[in-house]
Design a protein around this motif. Structure first.
Motif, PDB file in Angstrom:
ATOM      1  N   UNK A 762       0.860  -1.187   0.000  1.00  0.00           N
ATOM      2  CA  UNK A 762       0.000   0.000   0.000  1.00  0.00           C
ATOM      3  C   UNK A 762       0.893   1.232   0.000  1.00  0.00           C
ATOM      4  N   UNK A 763       0.879   1.988  -1.087  1.00  0.00           N
ATOM      5  CA  UNK A 763       1.771   3.132  -1.228  1.00  0.00           C
ATOM      6  C   UNK A 763       1.015   4.282  -1.900  1.00  0.00           C
ATOM      7  N   UNK A 764       0.176   4.989  -1.140  1.00  0.00           N
ATOM      8  CA  UNK A 764      -0.647   6.041  -1.748  1.00  0.00           C
ATOM      9  C   UNK A 764       0.165   7.193  -2.321  1.00  0.00           C
ATOM     10  N   UNK A 765       1.392   7.434  -1.809  1.00  0.00           N
ATOM     11  CA  UNK A 765       2.194   8.520  -2.382  1.00  0.00           C
ATOM     12  C   UNK A 765       2.659   8.159  -3.792  1.00  0.00           C
ATOM     13  N   UNK A 766       2.967   6.868  -4.023  1.00  0.00           N
ATOM     14  CA  UNK A 766       3.333   6.436  -5.370  1.00  0.00           C
ATOM     15  C   UNK A 766       2.128   6.519  -6.303  1.00  0.00           C
ATOM     16  N   UNK A 767       0.949   6.153  -5.810  1.00  0.00           N
ATOM     17  CA  UNK A 767      -0.268   6.258  -6.611  1.00  0.00           C
ATOM     18  C   UNK A 767      -0.558   7.719  -6.945  1.00  0.00           C
ATOM     19  N   UNK A 768      -0.331   8.612  -5.982  1.00  0.00           N
ATOM     20  CA  UNK A 768      -0.531  10.047  -6.227  1.00  0.00           C
ATOM     21  C   UNK A 768       0.407  10.543  -7.314  1.00  0.00           C
ATOM     22  N   UNK A 815       2.076  15.334  -1.724  1.00  0.00           N
ATOM     23  CA  UNK A 815       1.675  15.199  -3.128  1.00  0.00           C
ATOM     24  C   UNK A 815       0.265  14.626  -3.278  1.00  0.00           C
ATOM     25  N   UNK A 816      -0.268  14.030  -2.221  1.00  0.00           N
ATOM     26  CA  UNK A 816      -1.632  13.497  -2.271  1.00  0.00           C
ATOM     27  C   UNK A 816      -2.642  14.634  -2.436  1.00  0.00           C
ATOM     28  N   UNK A 817      -2.287  15.849  -1.997  1.00  0.00           N
ATOM     29  CA  UNK A 817      -3.172  17.002  -2.197  1.00  0.00           C
ATOM     30  C   UNK A 817      -3.503  17.153  -3.673  1.00  0.00           C
ATOM     31  N   UNK A 818      -2.485  17.125  -4.522  1.00  0.00           N
ATOM     32  CA  UNK A 818      -2.709  17.280  -5.957  1.00  0.00           C
ATOM     33  C   UNK A 818      -3.532  16.149  -6.538  1.00  0.00           C
ATOM     34  N   UNK A 819      -3.328  14.921  -6.051  1.00  0.00           N
ATOM     35  CA  UNK A 819      -4.122  13.794  -6.535  1.00  0.00           C
ATOM     36  C   UNK A 819      -5.593  13.976  -6.189  1.00  0.00           C
ATOM     37  N   UNK A 820      -5.863  14.446  -4.982  1.00  0.00           N
ATOM     38  CA  UNK A 820      -7.256  14.647  -4.572  1.00  0.00           C
ATOM     39  C   UNK A 820      -7.924  15.735  -5.406  1.00  0.00           C
ATOM     40  N   UNK A 821      -7.174  16.786  -5.745  1.00  0.00           N
ATOM     41  CA  UNK A 821      -7.735  17.825  -6.610  1.00  0.00           C
ATOM     42  C   UNK A 821      -8.134  17.220  -7.954  1.00  0.00           C
ATOM     43  N   UNK A 822      -7.261  16.416  -8.530  1.00  0.00           N
ATOM     44  CA  UNK A 822      -7.541  15.811  -9.832  1.00  0.00           C
ATOM     45  C   UNK A 822      -8.705  14.824  -9.771  1.00  0.00           C
ATOM     46  N   UNK A 871       9.581  20.180  -0.818  1.00  0.00           N
ATOM     47  CA  UNK A 871       9.254  21.584  -1.113  1.00  0.00           C
ATOM     48  C   UNK A 871       8.640  21.699  -2.497  1.00  0.00           C
ATOM     49  N   UNK A 872       9.233  21.007  -3.471  1.00  0.00           N
ATOM     50  CA  UNK A 872       8.715  21.057  -4.841  1.00  0.00           C
ATOM     51  C   UNK A 872       7.326  20.441  -4.930  1.00  0.00           C
ATOM     52  N   UNK A 873       7.120  19.324  -4.243  1.00  0.00           N
ATOM     53  CA  UNK A 873       5.796  18.690  -4.245  1.00  0.00           C
ATOM     54  C   UNK A 873       4.752  19.625  -3.640  1.00  0.00           C
ATOM     55  N   UNK A 874       5.160  20.388  -2.637  1.00  0.00           N
ATOM     56  CA  UNK A 874       4.239  21.357  -2.041  1.00  0.00           C
ATOM     57  C   UNK A 874       3.849  22.426  -3.076  1.00  0.00           C
ATOM     58  N   UNK A 876       3.836  22.212  -6.327  1.00  0.00           N
ATOM     59  CA  UNK A 876       2.981  21.610  -7.350  1.00  0.00           C
ATOM     60  C   UNK A 876       1.578  21.343  -6.818  1.00  0.00           C
ATOM     61  N   UNK A 877       1.471  20.921  -5.569  1.00  0.00           N
ATOM     62  CA  UNK A 877       0.158  20.621  -4.992  1.00  0.00           C
ATOM     63  C   UNK A 877      -0.677  21.873  -4.800  1.00  0.00           C
ATOM     64  N   UNK A 878      -0.065  22.922  -4.268  1.00  0.00           N
ATOM     65  CA  UNK A 878      -0.817  24.169  -4.063  1.00  0.00           C
ATOM     66  C   UNK A 878      -1.206  24.760  -5.419  1.00  0.00           C
ATOM     67  N   UNK A 879      -0.302  24.698  -6.384  1.00  0.00           N
ATOM     68  CA  UNK A 879      -0.641  25.206  -7.710  1.00  0.00           C
ATOM     69  C   UNK A 879      -1.823  24.441  -8.306  1.00  0.00           C
ATOM     70  N   UNK A 880      -1.896  23.141  -8.040  1.00  0.00           N
ATOM     71  CA  UNK A 880      -2.987  22.346  -8.610  1.00  0.00           C
ATOM     72  C   UNK A 880      -4.351  22.803  -8.093  1.00  0.00           C
ATOM     73  N   UNK A 881      -4.383  23.476  -6.965  1.00  0.00           N
ATOM     74  CA  UNK A 881      -5.651  24.016  -6.459  1.00  0.00           C
ATOM     75  C   UNK A 881      -6.194  25.093  -7.397  1.00  0.00           C
ATOM     76  N   UNK A 882      -5.310  25.682  -8.211  1.00  0.00           N
ATOM     77  CA  UNK A 882      -5.707  26.745  -9.127  1.00  0.00           C
ATOM     78  C   UNK A 882      -5.687  26.287 -10.581  1.00  0.00           C
ATOM     79  N   UNK A 883      -4.651  25.516 -10.946  1.00  0.00           N
ATOM     80  CA  UNK A 883      -4.528  25.048 -12.332  1.00  0.00           C
ATOM     81  C   UNK A 883      -3.525  23.911 -12.380  1.00  0.00           C
TER      82      UNK A 883
END
Length: 912
Positions: A762-768, A815-822, A871-874, A876-883
């Motif tokens: 079980x590796x949700x970060x890899x799935x994200x 990085x799961x933040x961005x997956x949830x947005x998608x 830091x980079x994943x953060x 990308x994740x926050x940006x995904x909230x907008x685009x």
């Protein structure tokens, strides 16, 4: 501790643990009245480990011996003996590497000094209470085999007989026998050269000696001699001068029957505490033992076995950075000594332990950190920054918050400690860093003749001392500097301090500044503070309320990615992770591109790509020793994907032409490496897979993405045939990948997306990450994807509420933040975002480690701070909230394409 042998009467007492497809069967028998554990193992065609584990609760002394007999059959593999504490979180072990199982019974004997701390939050402490024992076989040649283990025993090796003690003279009530236990030993006043001798009656291994002087250490110094016979002596420690009330002697691996302390002048005597080998297992262990005996705050926090966090100081050009820790301790260059403040006021010395602490960044986001000490009626702010030229400077600002005049002394202490603790050790980094020479000369403090500390304002004094002369904090606690302006300490433990007299009226403040320079520079380089606002470039980010905090953290995260570079090399940390992984670089590059820093990504690509092998294999990592050829099959797709991402944001056709050979060779390597099922071969592209390489779906997702980008770049280069071929190959890998995922789920009865075939983990970060790369491909079961994150969120909420137990987690989960947005689950994404913002370490420094411990003071390995892949994943994740971007391949991504950035194919999704 009992010396009773372990009982193997029932196999139920031993429990098997295996990895992947490895198998282990346990049994017991009796041979010549000895109980024997039988371990039958089979690694099949793979690797991994098998473990026999047994609960065995008992107290463990400092000195002990583990003995057992062994025979067996099979190939060469590693045999590990592990001792676990009662909680099962800390492990001590010894590894017999490449052990060829002896065909006949062989006796093994392990001393406590041979069993090293391996991992866990205890971070180097010695084992005191054992909870279980393990015998593990880890695959080297693998295969099948059997081990028989008999007479496993743990014996107390503490000397049983009391030592005999003699002396040159003694006073009634303070006889030599009282030196080790009792009131201590006092020689007669007319004894011109007193000595005291300990006879243990048999050889004993020591690690050191602590001397508590009954009045004060002899100014003329002392020496310690050792002997095995009592007739021939060897000097093992000499102190030409001494001071203070206690002396600590570092005597690693000293084995002797006799030990004699000799004093060259009349002395009031001492109490002696001989210490076991644990005292000097390492220099770090020695200094931790010293700190444990002294006032809390007199030494850095990590010497009290407590975690302390740090942050880098530097420029966006990626020069080697300095570090500041949360307590205000500064490390001017990688692996150097430290400078830290202490304040003497109203008759007492204030350290980090005596104040209220908080941290700040300039304007809330710039990597210009400050550690702020709040006293009862004063404030000390230590702020570090770099100049345009990369020179490190520190400002110490003291404010009088009272209504009365304030008089104090600011001490800036120079000591042989690094900011990063020993549990972060990597090469020469972490823990102790020696200082042999300290001197005040020509208006600067000269450190080891290769570095200088330049005060902007002349200090009122400077003093330095050798370690044998006492602890510098003891001098400062009396409000005094050491007397000497220069010192040489052959042990590398020299310390010193600058002093500034402070006199402030109510509400006034004063600032003192230091500059750290190489000794090759005759004076402090000029230049203003590095302009982080200009380096940030255009910034369209806005936010209100708690989202303003999120936006400032995006800015800091981007700055940290730039700051931790080494020239063009993107590195995921300032100390422990000063290496360049293409895996980390692909994600840091993606973040930089989306924050307007394309030139830095171009430079990284140009620097990294030439390390590619002639056959197209892309190394996972490059550092000062060159390329690392560990087999990690995600790297080939990552290099291509980064080049494609760069082109989509810049339209830089010239770089594509320049890198075309690298793109083509990486794509061909992927094609040539594919197995018949259309998957990449086994690899260790996940640290957890080091014990057993596996078919990691992470590798295949990157292969799919890399070939998609290769096809896109071929289109842009007018190579239509290559484009068609690589799109078809990408689709073939995708079919094999999705089929393997579904087959693994069916075979293991899983309702989530597993991380690999062999482990079905079980590796949700890899799935994200897969969703970041490919959105939710048509071939990936959407219900299983949703259940993967349902399970993650359920477990995460349980832990955060206190209902579920946990010790640590990895902020890669950001990085799961961005997956949830998608996935359209915006509320859950915001819930996670708010948590991660609340769990920054520390909050106002806008950063995360790789490993975040529940107890922030747990002295456990944290990876690095900041971990700039996270830091980079953060970002990308926050940006995904907008685009966010979607892939342009209908066969895999299932979506239509539209122009973005340079006009490249791919659709931009506005997530408002």
């Amino acid at each position: 501790m009992s010396q009773q042998s372990s009982n193997f009467s029932s196999a139920i007492e031993w429990q098997p643990v295996t990895s992947g497809d490895a198998q282990l069967t346990l049994g017991t028998s009796t041979v010549r009245d000895s109980a024997v554990l039988c371990m039958d193992y089979d690694f099949k065609d793979g690797g991994g480990f098998v473990v026999a584990r047994r609960a065995m609760v008992r107290a463990v002394p400092e000195d002990y011996v583990v003995t057992f007999r062994l025979r067996g059959t099979g190939a060469r593999n590693n045999l590990e003996l592990k001792l676990l504490d009662a909680a099962g979180q800390n492990v001590w072990r010894h590894v017999y590497k490449d052990l060829d199982p002896p065909r006949h019974w062989k006796r093994f004997r392990l001393r406590a000094r041979d069993i090293d701390f391996a991992w866990g939050p205890a971070s180097g402490a010695h084992l005191t209470q054992m909870g279980s024992i393990e015998l593990a076989v880890t695959a080297v040649q693998g295969g099948r085999g059997t081990l028989w283990v008999a007479d496993l025993d743990i014996e107390d090796a503490t000397p049983k007989e009391a030592p005999r003690i003699g002396a040159s003279s003694e006073l009634a009530g303070f006889e030599a026998a009282h030196a080790i236990s009792g009131a201590g030993w006092r020689p007669r006043a007319d004894d011109a050269k007193p000595w005291i001798e300990i006879d243990w009656t048999a050889p004993r291994t020591l690690g050191g000696l602590v001397i508590d002087w009954l009045e004060h250490a002899p100014a003329g110094g002392f020496r310690v001699r050792a002997s095995s016979s009592g007739s021939r002596w060897k000097t093992v420690y000499t102190a030409p001068r001494a001071g203070g009330h206690r002396s600590y002697l570092y005597l690693p691996d000293l084995t002797a029957r006799y030990l004699r302390l000799e004093i060259p002048e009349p002395n009031a005597g001492a109490a002696l505490e001989p210490r076991s080998f644990q005292f000097a297992r390492s220099l770090n262990a020695f200094w931790q033992a010293v700190a444990a005996r002294e006032e809390r705050g007199w030494h850095p926090r990590w010497l009290h076995n407590e975690q302390t966090v740090w942050t880098p100081v530097g420029t966006a050009r990626g020069t080697p950075s300095a570090l500041m820790n949360e307590d205000g301790m500064m490390e001017p260059s990688p692996g150097s000594w430290c400078i830290e403040p202490m304040l003497f006021s109203r008759g007492r010395l204030y350290t980090w332990n005596d104040v209220t602490l908080h941290q700040e960044l300039k304007e809330g986001w710039m990597p210009v950190p400050a550690s702020v000490w709040e006293g009862r009626d004063w404030r000390l702010r230590s702020e570090a920054f770099a100049t345009d030229r990369g020179t490190i400077r520190v400002r110490y600002r003291i404010e009088n918050l009272s209504t009365e005049r304030m008089s104090a002394r600011l001490f800036l202490v120079i000591r042989p400690f690094q900011v990063t603790p020993p549990w972060q050790s990597f090469r020469e980094l972490g823990g102790i860093s020696s200082i042999r020479h300290l001197a005040w000369r020509d208006g600067a403090v000269r450190v080891d003749e290769d570095h200088a500390i330049l005060p902007a304002e002349p200090p009122s004094g400077f003093g330095a001392m050798r370690f044998d002369e006492g602890l510098i904090a003891a001098h400062l606690a009396a409000g005094k500097l050491p007397a000497s302006p220069a010192v040489h300490d052959p042990r590398g433990f020299a310390t010193g301090a600058l002093c500034y007299e402070i006199a402030l009226d109510a509400g006034e403040s004063v600032e003192h500044r230091l500059t750290s320079v190489s000794e090759t520079e005759s004076s402090a380089p000029g230049g203003d503070a590095f302009d982080w606002r200009a380096a940030r470039g255009p910034d369209p980010w806005l936010g209100h309320g708690w989202m303003l905090d999120a936006v400032e953290c995006v800015r800091t995260a981007t700055a940290h990615v730039l700051l931790t570079r080494a020239g063009p090399a993107l590195q995921p940390g300032p100390r422990r992770y000063t290496r360049s992984w293409i895996r980390d670089g692909a994600m840091m590059g993606a973040a930089l591109l989306r924050m307007g820093h394309a030139a830095e990504v171009r430079d990284f690509i140009r620097w990294y790509a030439p390390y590619q092998r002639a056959d197209g294999f892309v190394p996972c990592c490059v550092d000062r020793d060159g390329a690392d050829w560990l087999v990690e099959h995600d790297s080939h797709g990552q290099l291509i994907a980064l080049i494609g991402d760069y082109h989509r944001f810049t339209g830089d056709d010239a770089l594509v032409r320049e890198c075309w050979d690298h793109i083509e060779r990486a794509a061909r390597f992927i094609e040539g490496a594919l197995e018949p099922e259309g998957l990449m071969p086994v690899s260790v592209s996940h640290e957890g897979y080091l014990a057993q390489p596996v078919h990691s779906f992470w590798d295949d997702f990157w292969a799919v993405k890399g070939l998609q980008e290769a096809a896109y770049l071929a289109d842009r280069s007018g190579r239509a045939a290559d484009s068609v071929h690589w799109r078809d190959l990408s689709a073939r890998i995708a079919r094999g990948l999705f089929g393997a995922i579904e087959a693994t789920r069916a075979r293991r009865g899983l309702d989530f997306i597993p991380g690999s075939i062999e482990w079905a983990d079980f590796d949700p970060t890899a799935t994200a990450n897969a969703i970041y790369l490919l959105d939710v491909p048509q071939g990936l079961d959407r219900t299983a994807v949703e259940r993967t994150f349902d399970r993650y969120l359920s477990d995460w909420r349980s832990k955060r509420s206190g209902a579920g137990s946990w010790t640590n987690y990895t902020p890669y989960e950001i990085r799961i933040i961005g997956a949830l947005v998608r996935l359209g689950r915006r509320d859950a994404a915001l819930e996670l975002l708010r948590f991660f913002l609340s769990d920054r370490r520390p909050v106002r420094w806008n950063q995360w480690p790789e490993i975040a411990w529940r107890d922030h003071r747990t002295p456990g390995h944290v990876g690095d701070l900041p971990h700039t892949w996270i830091s980079a994943e953060y970002v990308l994740s926050v940006r995904s909230l907008f685009a966010y971007e979607r892939p342009d391949t209908p066969a895999v991504g299932g979506g239509a394409s539209s122009p973005h950035g340079s006009g490249a194919a791919g659709s931009l999704i506005v997530a408002a």
